[in-house]
Design a protein around this motif. Structure first.
Motif, PDB file in Angstrom:
ATOM      1  N   LYS A 147       0.839  -1.194   0.000  1.00  0.00           N
ATOM      2  CA  LYS A 147       0.000   0.000   0.000  1.00  0.00           C
ATOM      3  C   LYS A 147       0.885   1.260   0.000  1.00  0.00           C
ATOM      4  N   PRO A 148       0.329   2.401  -0.394  1.00  0.00           N
ATOM      5  CA  PRO A 148       1.135   3.634  -0.434  1.00  0.00           C
ATOM      6  C   PRO A 148       1.594   4.084   0.956  1.00  0.00           C
ATOM      7  N   LEU A 149       2.665   4.844   0.962  1.00  0.00           N
ATOM      8  CA  LEU A 149       3.173   5.463   2.182  1.00  0.00           C
ATOM      9  C   LEU A 149       3.062   6.980   2.057  1.00  0.00           C
ATOM     10  N   PHE A 150       2.663   7.630   3.134  1.00  0.00           N
ATOM     11  CA  PHE A 150       2.674   9.081   3.240  1.00  0.00           C
ATOM     12  C   PHE A 150       3.489   9.462   4.471  1.00  0.00           C
TER      13      PHE A 150
ATOM     14  N   ASP B  34      11.831   9.097  -1.071  1.00  0.00           N
ATOM     15  CA  ASP B  34      11.079   8.976  -2.325  1.00  0.00           C
ATOM     16  C   ASP B  34      10.144   7.769  -2.327  1.00  0.00           C
ATOM     17  N   ARG B  35      10.179   6.946  -1.296  1.00  0.00           N
ATOM     18  CA  ARG B  35       9.241   5.830  -1.202  1.00  0.00           C
ATOM     19  C   ARG B  35       7.846   6.313  -0.786  1.00  0.00           C
ATOM     20  N   ALA B  36       7.760   7.539  -0.317  1.00  0.00           N
ATOM     21  CA  ALA B  36       6.464   8.102   0.052  1.00  0.00           C
ATOM     22  C   ALA B  36       5.788   8.717  -1.171  1.00  0.00           C
ATOM     23  N   ARG B  37       4.475   8.694  -1.176  1.00  0.00           N
ATOM     24  CA  ARG B  37       3.707   9.253  -2.287  1.00  0.00           C
ATOM     25  C   ARG B  37       3.513  10.763  -2.144  1.00  0.00           C
ATOM     26  N   ALA B  38       3.458  11.263  -0.915  1.00  0.00           N
ATOM     27  CA  ALA B  38       3.272  12.693  -0.667  1.00  0.00           C
ATOM     28  C   ALA B  38       3.671  12.988   0.760  1.00  0.00           C
ATOM     29  N   HIS B  39       3.972  14.273   1.018  1.00  0.00           N
ATOM     30  CA  HIS B  39       4.453  14.688   2.340  1.00  0.00           C
ATOM     31  C   HIS B  39       3.572  15.809   2.885  1.00  0.00           C
ATOM     32  N   ALA B  40       3.046  15.611   4.080  1.00  0.00           N
ATOM     33  CA  ALA B  40       2.305  16.661   4.784  1.00  0.00           C
ATOM     34  C   ALA B  40       3.244  17.328   5.776  1.00  0.00           C
ATOM     35  N   PHE B  41       3.405  18.634   5.670  1.00  0.00           N
ATOM     36  CA  PHE B  41       4.189  19.423   6.613  1.00  0.00           C
ATOM     37  C   PHE B  41       3.214  20.154   7.536  1.00  0.00           C
ATOM     38  N   ILE B  42       3.476  20.124   8.832  1.00  0.00           N
ATOM     39  CA  ILE B  42       2.602  20.771   9.804  1.00  0.00           C
ATOM     40  C   ILE B  42       3.469  21.635  10.716  1.00  0.00           C
ATOM     41  N   ASN B  43       3.261  22.950  10.648  1.00  0.00           N
ATOM     42  CA  ASN B  43       4.082  23.904  11.400  1.00  0.00           C
ATOM     43  C   ASN B  43       5.563  23.698  11.097  1.00  0.00           C
ATOM     44  N   VAL B  44       5.888  23.643   9.832  1.00  0.00           N
ATOM     45  CA  VAL B  44       7.274  23.447   9.392  1.00  0.00           C
ATOM     46  C   VAL B  44       7.824  24.779   8.883  1.00  0.00           C
ATOM     47  N   GLY B  45       8.900  25.230   9.480  1.00  0.00           N
ATOM     48  CA  GLY B  45       9.556  26.459   9.035  1.00  0.00           C
ATOM     49  C   GLY B  45      10.999  26.450   9.466  1.00  0.00           C
ATOM     50  N   SER B  46      11.785  27.326   8.921  1.00  0.00           N
ATOM     51  CA  SER B  46      13.188  27.409   9.332  1.00  0.00           C
ATOM     52  C   SER B  46      13.270  27.888  10.774  1.00  0.00           C
TER      53      SER B  46
ATOM     54  N   ARG C 154      16.111  16.127  -4.978  1.00  0.00           N
ATOM     55  CA  ARG C 154      15.537  14.907  -5.556  1.00  0.00           C
ATOM     56  C   ARG C 154      14.065  14.741  -5.189  1.00  0.00           C
ATOM     57  N   VAL C 155      13.608  15.436  -4.160  1.00  0.00           N
ATOM     58  CA  VAL C 155      12.214  15.271  -3.721  1.00  0.00           C
ATOM     59  C   VAL C 155      11.285  15.848  -4.782  1.00  0.00           C
ATOM     60  N   ARG C 156      10.453  15.004  -5.336  1.00  0.00           N
ATOM     61  CA  ARG C 156       9.486  15.418  -6.368  1.00  0.00           C
ATOM     62  C   ARG C 156       8.055  15.092  -5.989  1.00  0.00           C
ATOM     63  N   GLN C 157       7.869  14.479  -4.851  1.00  0.00           N
ATOM     64  CA  GLN C 157       6.523  14.179  -4.385  1.00  0.00           C
ATOM     65  C   GLN C 157       5.853  15.470  -3.916  1.00  0.00           C
ATOM     66  N   PRO C 158       4.533  15.565  -4.047  1.00  0.00           N
ATOM     67  CA  PRO C 158       3.849  16.791  -3.624  1.00  0.00           C
ATOM     68  C   PRO C 158       3.971  17.029  -2.123  1.00  0.00           C
ATOM     69  N   ILE C 159       4.052  18.294  -1.761  1.00  0.00           N
ATOM     70  CA  ILE C 159       4.117  18.725  -0.362  1.00  0.00           C
ATOM     71  C   ILE C 159       2.968  19.692  -0.111  1.00  0.00           C
TER      72      ILE C 159
ATOM     73  N   ASP D 134      -7.613  13.774   4.671  1.00  0.00           N
ATOM     74  CA  ASP D 134      -8.393  14.039   3.460  1.00  0.00           C
ATOM     75  C   ASP D 134      -7.461  14.215   2.265  1.00  0.00           C
ATOM     76  N   TRP D 135      -6.358  14.928   2.489  1.00  0.00           N
ATOM     77  CA  TRP D 135      -5.401  15.154   1.393  1.00  0.00           C
ATOM     78  C   TRP D 135      -4.734  13.838   0.976  1.00  0.00           C
ATOM     79  N   PHE D 136      -4.380  13.006   1.963  1.00  0.00           N
ATOM     80  CA  PHE D 136      -3.826  11.693   1.615  1.00  0.00           C
ATOM     81  C   PHE D 136      -4.839  10.885   0.803  1.00  0.00           C
ATOM     82  N   ASP D 137      -6.123  10.932   1.209  1.00  0.00           N
ATOM     83  CA  ASP D 137      -7.154  10.233   0.443  1.00  0.00           C
ATOM     84  C   ASP D 137      -7.154  10.671  -1.019  1.00  0.00           C
TER      85      ASP D 137
END
Length: 286
Positions: free
Chosen positions: A105-108, A126-138, A213-218, A280-283
């Motif tokens: 099954k897919p990984l997120f 890159d094994r993940a299909r997409a990445h959710a960032f939550i409160n991510v900043g420098s 190299r990261v090309r999956q949606p964020i 919902d976004w992963f869905d």
């Protein structure tokens, strides 16, 4: 929770270091989600968020980086750890373990704060299909909200160095507020936090890394009252993922029926109304 199995386990990082982890898995998962903590947050802080994902059919894995909470040695003085090691050695093992929770099954991924940074240092992200960032900043102090800057400068320039001189690490609680931090994590992080480009100015010395190299949606969620991961700080990090299609979603506390949420409130009861959004976004990516 009926039909959901929670299990404590130990992962082996790429160099063999043991990492404490927790899996929360529904009977027939449709995908897996690796939840990566912010600096100084134990994996259990994200348990309710993971349980919400499991109720939606996602097999969730939580883990502690080396030197943090359940993955810390009895004595932190002299213990070798850094943020780059978390990305290059710890996260890859966690990705493999998360995939094993839902074979075929897919990984997120869902990363809080530094949990979004580590994707660029992780060789198998890159094994993940997409990445959710939550409160991510420098962490660059000049991109924090003005009222927060004196507090963070005190931590970097006064409190932290005094703790290292006396103890050899940053103790839990106190002005820091998080779990105990190894010396190497603090010193590396502090150096980056005084660079307007964060570690962007060091990436050519932190090879190999895989940001380009990261090309999956964020999709990156932020809170307007977060004093740390401000819009400027968020954009600094997202620019490093130059080849990924990224988008930002900004929420106010009022959107969630709250007076304040801040940097970590999305993973507490204050953020319960937010929890469906990443899933919902992963869905939509399945």
């Amino acid at each position: 929770m009926s039909g959901i199995t929670t299990r404590s386990l130990t992962l082996e990082a790429l160099d063999g270091y043991p990492l404490s982890a927790l899996s929360i898995v529904p009977e027939q998962p449709k995908a897996a989600v690796l939840i990566s903590s912010g600096t100084g947050f134990p994996k259990e802080f994200y348990r309710r968020f993971a349980e919400a994902g499991a109720a939606r059919g996602y097999a969730c894995l939580l883990y502690d980086y080396r030197g943090i909470a359940g993955s810390a040695p009895k004595r932190l003085r002299g213990f070798r750890a850094s943020t780059v090691m978390w990305g290059k050695r710890d996260m890859p093992a966690a990705i493999n373990a998360a995939i094993a929770l839902a074979p075929g099954k897919p990984l997120f991924t869902a990363g809080h704060s530094v949990g979004g940074h580590l994707i660029g240092f992780c060789p198998n992200s890159d094994r993940a299909r997409a990445h959710a960032f939550i409160n991510v900043g420098s962490g660059y102090w000049g991109q924090h909200k003005p009222h927060y800057r004196p507090q963070v400068l005190f931590f970097w320039l006064v409190y932290g160095p005094a703790c290292l001189a006396a103890l050899g690490h940053i103790p839990a609680g106190g002005p820091w507020g998080g779990t105990a931090l190894p010396k190497g994590v603090f010193t590396q992080w502090r150096r980056w936090c005084f660079n307007p480009r964060y570690y962007g100015g060091e990436l050519d010395r932190l090879l190999p890394n895989w940001f380009a190299r990261v090309r999956q949606p964020i999709r990156s969620w932020g809170m307007t009252d977060d004093p740390i991961a401000t819009q400027a700080a968020s954009e600094t990090i997202l620019r490093l993922y130059e080849n990924a299609v990224s988008e930002e979603v900004w929420l106010s506390p009022g959107d969630l029926g709250q007076a304040s949420v801040g940097h970590q409130g999305l993973f507490t009861r204050k953020g319960e109304a937010f929890w469906p959004q990443p899933y919902d976004w992963f869905d939509s990516q399945l």
